[in-house]
Each structure stands twice: as structure tokens, then as C-alpha cells.
Design a protein around this motif. Sequence first.
Motif, PDB file in Angstrom:
ATOM      1  N   MET A 112       0.882  -1.511  -0.081  1.00  0.00           N
ATOM      2  CA  MET A 112       0.085   0.082  -0.148  1.00  0.00           C
ATOM      3  C   MET A 112       0.579   1.397   0.033  1.00  0.00           C
ATOM      4  O   MET A 112       0.287   2.247   0.066  1.00  0.00           O
ATOM      5  CB  MET A 112      -1.172   0.369   1.505  1.00  0.00           C
ATOM      6  CG  MET A 112      -1.544  -1.199   1.124  1.00  0.00           C
ATOM      7  SD  MET A 112      -2.623  -1.150   0.377  1.00  0.00           S
ATOM      8  CE  MET A 112      -4.077  -3.018   1.183  1.00  0.00           C
TER       9      MET A 112
ATOM     10  N   LYS B  31      -1.683   5.514   6.695  1.00  0.00           N
ATOM     11  CA  LYS B  31      -2.154   4.243   5.185  1.00  0.00           C
ATOM     12  C   LYS B  31      -3.355   4.775   4.421  1.00  0.00           C
ATOM     13  O   LYS B  31      -4.234   5.536   4.604  1.00  0.00           O
ATOM     14  CB  LYS B  31      -1.971   3.704   6.708  1.00  0.00           C
ATOM     15  CG  LYS B  31      -1.257   1.787   5.899  1.00  0.00           C
ATOM     16  CD  LYS B  31      -1.421   0.903   7.293  1.00  0.00           C
ATOM     17  CE  LYS B  31      -0.942  -0.023   6.515  1.00  0.00           C
ATOM     18  NZ  LYS B  31      -0.892  -1.649   7.327  1.00  0.00           N
ATOM     19  N   ASN B  32      -3.264   3.955   3.048  1.00  0.00           N
ATOM     20  CA  ASN B  32      -4.430   4.278   2.681  1.00  0.00           C
ATOM     21  C   ASN B  32      -4.812   3.212   2.398  1.00  0.00           C
ATOM     22  O   ASN B  32      -3.678   2.838   1.138  1.00  0.00           O
ATOM     23  CB  ASN B  32      -4.065   5.972   1.657  1.00  0.00           C
ATOM     24  CG  ASN B  32      -5.232   6.206   0.870  1.00  0.00           C
ATOM     25  OD1 ASN B  32      -6.223   5.396   1.684  1.00  0.00           O
ATOM     26  ND2 ASN B  32      -4.736   6.563   0.259  1.00  0.00           N
ATOM     27  N   GLY B  33      -5.963   2.583   1.647  1.00  0.00           N
ATOM     28  CA  GLY B  33      -6.259   1.228   1.588  1.00  0.00           C
ATOM     29  C   GLY B  33      -6.532   0.594   2.400  1.00  0.00           C
ATOM     30  O   GLY B  33      -7.329  -0.913   1.922  1.00  0.00           O
ATOM     31  N   ASP B  34      -6.231   0.711   3.547  1.00  0.00           N
ATOM     32  CA  ASP B  34      -6.563  -0.213   4.875  1.00  0.00           C
ATOM     33  C   ASP B  34      -7.543   0.233   5.154  1.00  0.00           C
ATOM     34  O   ASP B  34      -7.860   1.337   6.456  1.00  0.00           O
ATOM     35  CB  ASP B  34      -5.497  -0.460   5.341  1.00  0.00           C
ATOM     36  CG  ASP B  34      -4.387  -1.689   4.693  1.00  0.00           C
ATOM     37  OD1 ASP B  34      -4.959  -2.726   4.270  1.00  0.00           O
ATOM     38  OD2 ASP B  34      -3.058  -1.664   4.967  1.00  0.00           O
ATOM     39  N   ASP B  35      -8.453  -0.364   5.830  1.00  0.00           N
ATOM     40  CA  ASP B  35      -9.518  -0.174   6.710  1.00  0.00           C
ATOM     41  C   ASP B  35      -9.048  -0.165   8.397  1.00  0.00           C
ATOM     42  O   ASP B  35      -8.684  -0.866   8.707  1.00  0.00           O
ATOM     43  CB  ASP B  35     -10.434  -1.602   6.436  1.00  0.00           C
ATOM     44  CG  ASP B  35     -11.881  -0.565   7.267  1.00  0.00           C
ATOM     45  OD1 ASP B  35     -11.997   0.057   8.994  1.00  0.00           O
ATOM     46  OD2 ASP B  35     -13.447  -0.932   7.432  1.00  0.00           O
TER      47      ASP B  35
ATOM     48  N   ALA C 258      -8.604   6.003  12.847  1.00  0.00           N
ATOM     49  CA  ALA C 258      -9.611   6.286  11.367  1.00  0.00           C
ATOM     50  C   ALA C 258      -9.731   7.040  10.385  1.00  0.00           C
ATOM     51  O   ALA C 258     -10.644   7.794  11.296  1.00  0.00           O
ATOM     52  CB  ALA C 258     -10.668   5.192  10.847  1.00  0.00           C
TER      53      ALA C 258
ATOM     54  N   ASP D 241     -12.397   6.510   4.954  1.00  0.00           N
ATOM     55  CA  ASP D 241     -12.847   5.408   4.500  1.00  0.00           C
ATOM     56  C   ASP D 241     -11.311   4.723   4.048  1.00  0.00           C
ATOM     57  O   ASP D 241     -10.207   5.348   2.987  1.00  0.00           O
ATOM     58  CB  ASP D 241     -13.632   5.544   3.003  1.00  0.00           C
ATOM     59  CG  ASP D 241     -14.055   4.176   2.665  1.00  0.00           C
ATOM     60  OD1 ASP D 241     -13.609   3.139   3.232  1.00  0.00           O
ATOM     61  OD2 ASP D 241     -13.286   3.766   1.444  1.00  0.00           O
ATOM     62  N   ARG D 242     -10.501   3.806   4.192  1.00  0.00           N
ATOM     63  CA  ARG D 242      -9.831   3.066   4.060  1.00  0.00           C
ATOM     64  C   ARG D 242      -8.504   4.114   4.561  1.00  0.00           C
ATOM     65  O   ARG D 242      -7.468   3.876   3.847  1.00  0.00           O
ATOM     66  CB  ARG D 242      -9.494   2.771   2.955  1.00  0.00           C
ATOM     67  CG  ARG D 242     -10.675   1.062   2.740  1.00  0.00           C
ATOM     68  CD  ARG D 242     -11.005   0.911   1.394  1.00  0.00           C
ATOM     69  NE  ARG D 242     -11.547  -1.196   1.897  1.00  0.00           N
ATOM     70  CZ  ARG D 242     -11.252  -1.925   1.903  1.00  0.00           C
ATOM     71  NH1 ARG D 242      -9.649  -1.494   2.423  1.00  0.00           N
ATOM     72  NH2 ARG D 242     -12.039  -2.688   2.645  1.00  0.00           N
ATOM     73  N   ALA D 243      -8.456   4.981   5.360  1.00  0.00           N
ATOM     74  CA  ALA D 243      -7.156   5.396   5.680  1.00  0.00           C
ATOM     75  C   ALA D 243      -7.184   5.933   7.059  1.00  0.00           C
ATOM     76  O   ALA D 243      -8.266   5.844   7.888  1.00  0.00           O
ATOM     77  CB  ALA D 243      -7.781   6.981   4.650  1.00  0.00           C
TER      78      ALA D 243
ATOM     79  N   GLY E 175      -5.232  -6.638  10.823  1.00  0.00           N
ATOM     80  CA  GLY E 175      -6.519  -7.016   9.518  1.00  0.00           C
ATOM     81  C   GLY E 175      -7.286  -8.331   9.883  1.00  0.00           C
ATOM     82  O   GLY E 175      -8.910  -8.064   9.538  1.00  0.00           O
TER      83      GLY E 175
END
Length: 308
Positions: free
Chosen positions: A21, A43-47, A81, A84-86, A177
Amino acid sequence: MHHTPSSPVSVEKCRYMDSKMKPLWIVYNNKLMGGDTLGIIFKNGDDLRQDMLTLQILRLMDLLWKEANLDLRIVPYGCLATGDRAGLIEVVSSADTIANIQLTSSNVAAAAAFNKDALLNWLKERNTGDALERAIEEFTLSCAGYCVATYVLGIGDRHSDNIMVRSTGQLFHIDFGHILGNFKSKFGIKRERVPFILTHDFIHVIQQGKTGYTEKFGSFRQYCEEAYLVLRKNGNLFITLFALMLTAGLPELTSVKDIQYLKDSLALGKTDDEALKQFRQKFDEALRESWTTKVNWMAHNVAKDNRS
């Protein structure tokens, strides 16, 4: 925008990290803490909501253990968080992954996972005399805490890249995760009882490099059992918290089945004696499996080495 000396960000220390990522590692100059730098990973792309939940639960476990006079040296680093996903993750200072510690002390990735002295030597390089005793104790306590937490919460996908050690000896896990037994397998998701992660290297450090099971190992086992019994006493609290989270839309906490995982791992509805018996079986299984874990980690090291 030009960079002024008073800028809070140390631009020259910022970098992209090498996972898929490409998370961004941002280093801040921290005037408040005596000029130490502070690292944050973007981080971008993970919940990251699931990581947030897991870390909150680890904080709660830590509190409950401390109330029972058991300080297992947990490192519940910050995680937020932001969309969304970041999100943002706090960098724990003076720490490295088991994979890196193993690779730096061995030239061949395949051999690295089998080098049982790597971890102990790494701690010895950073601590001498009494400090080494203390570091090994920190390692033993934290290893017990995380063994129990990962077992109870069913934290999956554990390998040498997401278990870290601080130079003070504290071991801690990162990247949550997969929880409640929702594990990645080659063919989609499979549910399995999460094993304890107990490897030869960990045992080697706990026993200060001595072979055969020693009294040090005995006290490690004792810490694990005490920690487990404390969580059982508070079992309903965990069930309630997870039940409240059911509506949050986390991918791995959607049904009563996910909560059943906790009831099983905490052996709720059983007596303490029955629960301990089940726990000891899992623990012994982990000891027998520690070799298999090693082989899996070796495969992980090799794959990683071939990527870079």
C-alpha cells in the motif's frame, strides 16, 4: 511551499514504506518531548477501524491485568481511522520487526528464520548487565500478554513482519486486519482456532539462551495462565463490547458467529479448571507447532527477500 527550519516535519526523514500500500512514514520534530522525533504512518487502502477496535480492546485487557496486579508490558500504540480506508498509526520508537532482526543477523533469508540466537543477540547488543535481565523479563511478560490476547481475539495472519520488539525487550503485535478467526488462506477466508504464536526464538529469549524447559519458562507459562483467567473473569464485558460493535459494519464482526468465537476462546460456561485444561492443551500444541511456525516464517522471509 518552502521548508523553514521551524517546520514541525523532518522532511529528510520522511519516506514511503515497502509494503504494497506504500504507506507514508512522516517524522515530526517533537519540542515537547525534549526534541525527540515522533513518527506517524499515514496508511491508505486498509480499513483501520478494525485495528482501532483491537487496540482499544488491548488497552482494556492491559487495564484489567494491571488491576489484578499483572503488568504485561503491553504497547497499545495509537491508531486513528481518518476516513474510508485511510488513517494514521503511531510509530513505536526503538523497535524493529522480528523479520528484520532475523535478516540483519543472517545473510540468507531462508536461514534467518532458523537463527534462534538472532533475537537474543539483538537484545544483548542493546542491553548489558542488569538491563539485559530487565529486557528479558519485559520480553517474557509482553510475550505472555500478546500470546493470550491473540489467542482470545483470534488475531490471524501472524508472521515475523507484524510482530515487533523494542530495544527495551517489549514484544508487541501490529496490523490487526484479521480477527475472530477470520484468516486468510489461499482459497478465500477460512475459520480456524488461532494458534498461540510461540516460536523457538521466543522461548530461547525467555530462557536466556538455556536449553530444556527452565523455571524461566515455567514463570512465562504461569503469566499466560494468570492473564487468561483474568480475561475469563471479565468475559461478559468483552462479549458486550463486541455485541455493541456488531452494527458498526466492520467486515469481520458482522454476526453472532463472530462473537461465538470469543465465547469459545474464553471457554465461557466452563469452570476455571476446565478452561485451564483447554488452555494448557492449546499452549502445548503451540510448543509442538513452534517448528512449523518457523517453516512458515521462513517461507515468508524468502518471499519478502525475493520481492525487494
